[in-house]
Design an enzyme around this catalytic site. Structure first.
Site, mmCIF file in Angstrom:
data_model
loop_
_atom_site.group_PDB
_atom_site.id
_atom_site.type_symbol
_atom_site.label_atom_id
_atom_site.label_comp_id
_atom_site.label_asym_id
_atom_site.label_seq_id
_atom_site.Cartn_x
_atom_site.Cartn_y
_atom_site.Cartn_z
ATOM 1 N NE ARG A 71 -2.889 0.299 3.454
ATOM 2 C CZ ARG A 71 -1.905 0.555 4.523
ATOM 3 N NH1 ARG A 71 -1.315 1.909 4.753
ATOM 4 N NH2 ARG A 71 -1.763 -0.145 5.636
ATOM 5 C CE1 TYR A 123 -17.995 10.736 -15.184
ATOM 6 C CE2 TYR A 123 -16.411 10.877 -13.083
ATOM 7 C CZ TYR A 123 -17.434 9.949 -14.008
ATOM 8 O OH TYR A 123 -17.739 8.807 -13.729
ATOM 9 C CG ASP A 195 -10.199 15.372 -14.819
ATOM 10 O OD1 ASP A 195 -9.867 14.671 -15.752
ATOM 11 O OD2 ASP A 195 -11.431 14.585 -14.054
HETATM 12 C C1 LIG Z 1 -13.272 13.513 -17.115
HETATM 13 C C2 LIG Z 1 -13.315 12.468 -15.849
HETATM 14 N N1 LIG Z 1 -12.653 12.458 -14.833
HETATM 15 C C3 LIG Z 1 -12.717 11.400 -13.967
HETATM 16 C C4 LIG Z 1 -13.549 10.373 -14.169
HETATM 17 C C5 LIG Z 1 -13.486 9.219 -13.149
HETATM 18 O O1 LIG Z 1 -12.396 8.336 -13.322
HETATM 19 P P1 LIG Z 1 -12.654 6.843 -12.859
HETATM 20 O O2 LIG Z 1 -14.036 6.317 -13.682
HETATM 21 O O3 LIG Z 1 -11.329 6.260 -13.467
HETATM 22 O O4 LIG Z 1 -12.975 6.748 -11.655
HETATM 23 C C6 LIG Z 1 -13.979 10.069 -15.364
HETATM 24 C C7 LIG Z 1 -14.787 8.939 -15.803
HETATM 25 O O5 LIG Z 1 -15.490 8.790 -16.492
HETATM 26 C C8 LIG Z 1 -13.952 11.240 -16.250
HETATM 27 O O6 LIG Z 1 -14.784 11.118 -17.492
#
Ligand SMILES: Cc1ncc(COP(=O)(O)O)c(C=O)c1O
Length: 407
Positions: A71, A123, A195
């Site tokens: 971990r 998202y 992101d």
């Molecule tokens: C832009 C974006 N950020 C984060 C995520 C979350 O990622 P995960 O599904 O790997 O947890 C997604 C999932 O669709 C996403 O489209």
């Protein structure tokens, strides 16, 4: 991270220091294959092994060879973290069990009473963790139109500690001016986190544009084959990285070594895959733009896209995601997405195979209809993750499905 672990020493075992300085940095196509990885010294094995260990032998109590418990650290994960850091031109990288786990880790930096400025089209999972998990802990969130720098600026308050944004956004591919947004965050002593899942570091490197943290869902383009779930945080700030490492170890949402191996295998082909994703998406966007049953196409590579100029400045190409609005009812659009044969009807994105979905009853179903329409997410909106198949087959598939539903 154990106190007595010499992290730099461990990282150097797996990360070629020759890629450290900007001037003699290898190109991203080369780093995607090699950064963080070396043939095994004993056997010459080319690929990073899957170190399937929970624990490691110690030479004396507390004296270990870099790893004591998986971990806290695992050699397959170390190689992946170094590889991802290199792709984003970051000094530090941390891998997590999912994109949501990396987003959660950034939120772990905050305290009750803190305020976050974020986009009104982030998202859905990000919106959910903000409003349904962290609002319970007295964090406050303002959701604003991130394409409007003045709207971002006026949302800031004394208590604002974080600006969280995505660009391009989902599903309308809105483009946020990263440099402008990061400047506002810094003027207000807040962290700017981006992101970068949709663009990938091959197309956009937010740290170079002033962001403090980049977050990824490795599940998408970086893994690239729809066979693994993972996340990552990249930064140039040693203090932030240390805190991310603390939460990574303390919360424990770490990826297993097999998942790390899959992503490492995926990043090797990121540049060639992204080139084909972009080329196919550009061709399909142009074809849709001329289609009589299509009212609008949302693709930042089209000059008609409102964010085209900023995208052309901050991205190296325009990506593999696009949406289009059919002149159709909800039912007709549902028929289109159900009738494709090469495109698979599925959520998610970023794999080699093309996916199609209808935001209204699928990814954005939780938003009340009036609110959804106000945000521009119409009943006839269709989103595609353009894969790397032959583009003629993709266009033929869309043509057949649209004709059959709207004839
Ligand atoms: C832009 C974006 N950020 C984060 C995520 C979350 O990622 P995960 O599904 O790997 O947890 C997604 C999932 O669709 C996403 O489209």
């Amino acid at each position: 991270m154990a106190d007595d672990r010499d992290e730099d020493e461990v990282r150097d075992q797996h990360y070629d220091p020759g890629t450290d300085s900007d001037s003699d940095r290898l190109q991203i196509e080369t780093r995607s294959i090699h950064a963080g990885q070396k043939p095994d010294e004993e056997t010459g094995a080319l690929m990073t092994p899957i170190y399937a260990n929970s624990t490691y032998e110690q030479d004396a109590p507390g004296e270990h060879r870099g790893y004591e418990y998986s971990r806290t650290g695992n050699p397959t994960r170390t190689d992946l973290e170094a590889n991802l850091a290199s792709l984003e031109n970051a000094d530090y990288g941390r891998a997590f069990a999912s994109g949501m786990a990396s987003i959660n880790t950034v939120l772990n930096l905050l305290e009750s009473g803190d305020h976050v400025v974020t986009g009104n089209d982030v998202y859905g999972g990000t919106h959910r963790i903000f409003t349904q998990v962290y609002e319970e802990y007295d964090l406050e969130f303002s959701f604003v139109d991130m394409t409007d720098l003045e709207a971002i600026e006026s949302a800031f308050r004394e208590e604002t500690e974080l600006l969280w944004l995505e660009t391009p956004t989902n599903p309308l591919m809105s483009i946020v001016d990263i440099e402008g947004a990061a400047e506002i965050a810094h003027e207000n002593d807040a962290i700017c986190a981006i992101d970068n899942t949709f663009a990938t570091p091959y197309l956009q490197r937010p740290l170079e544009l002033g962001a403090d943290v980049v977050s990824h869902s490795l599940t998408k383009y970086l893994g690239g084959h729809s066979d693994v779930v993972g996340g990552a945080l990249l930064t140039n700030d040693a203090d932030l990285d240390e805190r991310f490492g603390f939460y990574q170890n303390s919360v424990g949402a770490t990826p297993g070594p097999f998942d790390c191996f899959l992503v490492l295998r995926g990043t090797k082909t990121l540049p060639v895959r992204m080139d084909r994703h972009c080329e196919n998406a550009r061709t399909i966007a142009g074809w849709l733009d001329d289609h009589p049953d299509v009212d609008r196409v949302f693709y930042p590579g089209l000059e008609s896209h409102p964010g085209h100029e900023i995208a052309a400045e901050q991205m190296d190409d325009f990506g593999g995601m696009l949406s289009f609005e059919l002149d159709a009812t909800l039912e007709q659009a549902s028929e289109v997405v159900s009738n494709t044969e090469v495109f698979t009807l599925a959520e998610s994105l970023g794999g080699v195979e093309s996916l199609i979905e209808q935001p209204a009853p699928m990814t954005h179903a939780a938003i009340p209809r009036e609110e959804r329409l106000e945000a521009g997410l119409t009943d006839g909106l269709v989103r595609v993750s353009v894969g790397i198949e032959h583009v003629d087959d993709l266009i033929g598939d869309l043509e057949r499905a649209i004709d059959a539903a709207l004839e």
